[in-house]
Design a protein around this motif. Structure first.
Motif, PDB file in Angstrom:
ATOM      1  N   PRO A  10       0.839  -1.197   0.000  1.00 14.01           N
ATOM      2  CA  PRO A  10       0.000   0.000   0.000  1.00 14.01           C
ATOM      3  C   PRO A  10       0.875   1.248   0.000  1.00 14.01           C
ATOM      4  N   ASN A  56      -1.283  -9.087  -5.517  1.00  9.50           N
ATOM      5  CA  ASN A  56      -1.031  -9.754  -4.240  1.00  9.50           C
ATOM      6  C   ASN A  56      -0.614  -8.690  -3.225  1.00  9.50           C
ATOM      7  N   TYR A  57      -1.419  -8.477  -2.223  1.00 11.18           N
ATOM      8  CA  TYR A  57      -1.154  -7.430  -1.248  1.00 11.18           C
ATOM      9  C   TYR A  57      -0.848  -8.045   0.122  1.00 11.18           C
ATOM     10  N   ASP A  69      -6.706  -0.768   5.731  1.00 12.51           N
ATOM     11  CA  ASP A  69      -6.802  -1.957   4.888  1.00 12.51           C
ATOM     12  C   ASP A  69      -5.901  -1.799   3.665  1.00 12.51           C
ATOM     13  N   ALA A  71      -5.552  -3.621   1.005  1.00 11.02           N
ATOM     14  CA  ALA A  71      -6.242  -3.885  -0.257  1.00 11.02           C
ATOM     15  C   ALA A  71      -7.037  -2.672  -0.706  1.00 11.02           C
ATOM     16  N   GLU A  72      -7.714  -2.006   0.215  1.00  7.55           N
ATOM     17  CA  GLU A  72      -8.521  -0.847  -0.147  1.00  7.55           C
ATOM     18  C   GLU A  72      -7.651   0.325  -0.604  1.00  7.55           C
ATOM     19  N   ARG A  75      -6.573  -0.658  -4.104  1.00  5.68           N
ATOM     20  CA  ARG A  75      -7.738  -0.621  -4.990  1.00  5.68           C
ATOM     21  C   ARG A  75      -8.117   0.833  -5.325  1.00  5.68           C
ATOM     22  N   ARG A  91      -7.835  -8.716 -10.033  1.00  6.31           N
ATOM     23  CA  ARG A  91      -8.181  -9.432  -8.802  1.00  6.31           C
ATOM     24  C   ARG A  91      -7.242  -8.990  -7.682  1.00  6.31           C
ATOM     25  N   PHE A  92      -7.741  -9.060  -6.455  1.00  7.04           N
ATOM     26  CA  PHE A  92      -6.952  -8.708  -5.285  1.00  7.04           C
ATOM     27  C   PHE A  92      -6.960  -9.893  -4.325  1.00  7.04           C
ATOM     28  N   GLU A  93      -5.778 -10.402  -4.009  1.00  9.54           N
ATOM     29  CA  GLU A  93      -5.666 -11.524  -3.077  1.00  9.54           C
ATOM     30  C   GLU A  93      -4.515 -11.263  -2.113  1.00  9.54           C
ATOM     31  N   VAL A  94      -4.677 -11.691  -0.886  1.00 13.04           N
ATOM     32  CA  VAL A  94      -3.650 -11.483   0.133  1.00 13.04           C
ATOM     33  C   VAL A  94      -2.447 -12.370  -0.157  1.00 13.04           C
TER      34      VAL A  94
END
Length: 251
Positions: A10, A56-57, A69, A71-72, A75, A91-94
């Motif tokens: 991030p 991949n975050y 967050d 991912a947010e 995004r 796509r966003f995945e941990v």
């Protein structure tokens, strides 16, 4: 279809561009702004390609502090750049794994073996000179080769694509370029190469990218629109081989 996988942090002070900030006149805030611009260019460029994107975050506990967050935050950059149709291909995945090598290895192996994707490629989002043609070139090369690599400076990679997994243990340490090719050939993979692109990891890399983007703008052949605009806003340039910032607030 090729899936482009990026390990993305991030855009936070103390998390991104830390080494560059420590060794150059860039302020922490300017370092974050530059990183966001490079990430924006990554999303804008990959949206024009034939590849889907997997971001991949890191999980919040993998980062210092408790600032929201991840991912947010990532995004939000994508949403500023992409329309709804393009966002559907992201796509966003941990991240899963204790090191960057393990995280990219887990993501690529999962795509190739579990999701049965035809090919998957690690693509570094900190490569502002990335363009549509080189991503599509890699995707086409993966129809004929098991492994495709995109060199960066100092033995690094901006891209590594596969149709079958290799041994990814510590693959990004030392010389990632040689590591990938060595392990791919050990598996009898055919290996092809695409054109080199700089990844902004160090002040040396940033100097190269700043000069190239400023020169291309002067010549009327701009690219990496978001990064170029941010370089101009910061007042970042190279003088006598050193990075300087003309904006007094960023010294």
């Amino acid at each position: 279809m090729t899936v482009a996988v990026a390990l993305v942090d991030p855009p936070r002070e103390g998390v991104v561009c830390s080494d560059i900030v420590e060794e150059t006149p860039l302020s922490p805030a300017a370092g974050v702004a530059l990183y966001e611009a490079m990430l924006a260019d990554f999303f804008a460029t990959t949206a024009k390609t034939t590849a889907d994107v997997l971001v991949n975050y890191p999980a919040p506990e993998m980062l210092p502090g408790d600032d929201g967050d991840p991912a947010e935050e990532i995004r939000a950059v994508a949403e500023r750049v992409l329309d709804e149709d393009d966002l559907e291909h992201v796509r966003f995945e941990v991240q899963v794994g204790s090191t960057p090598s393990a995280r990219i290895g887990n993501a690529l192996t999962h795509l190739l073996r579990d999701e049965e994707e035809q090919s998957a490629a690690f693509v570094d989002h900190r490569a502002p000179l990335l363009d549509r043609s080189v991503v599509d070139q890699a995707a086409i090369a993966l129809r004929r080769n098991d492994t495709v690599v995109g060199p960066a400076t100092d033995g690094g990679l901006f891209l590594a694509g596969f149709t079958e997994p290799i041994d990814f243990a510590d693959v990004l340490r030392g010389s990632p370029l040689e590591n990938v090719v060595s392990r791919a050939t050990a598996e009898d993979h055919d290996v092809d190469f695409v054109r080199r692109r700089e990844v902004v990891r160090t002040p040396r890399d940033l100097k190269t990218v700043v000069s190239l983007l400023r020169a291309r703008r002067m010549a009327g052949r701009p690219m990496a629109a978001y990064t170029t605009a941010q370089i101009e806003e910061i007042g970042l340039r190279v003088e006598d081989g050193e990075l300087v910032v003309s904006n007094g607030d960023d010294r």
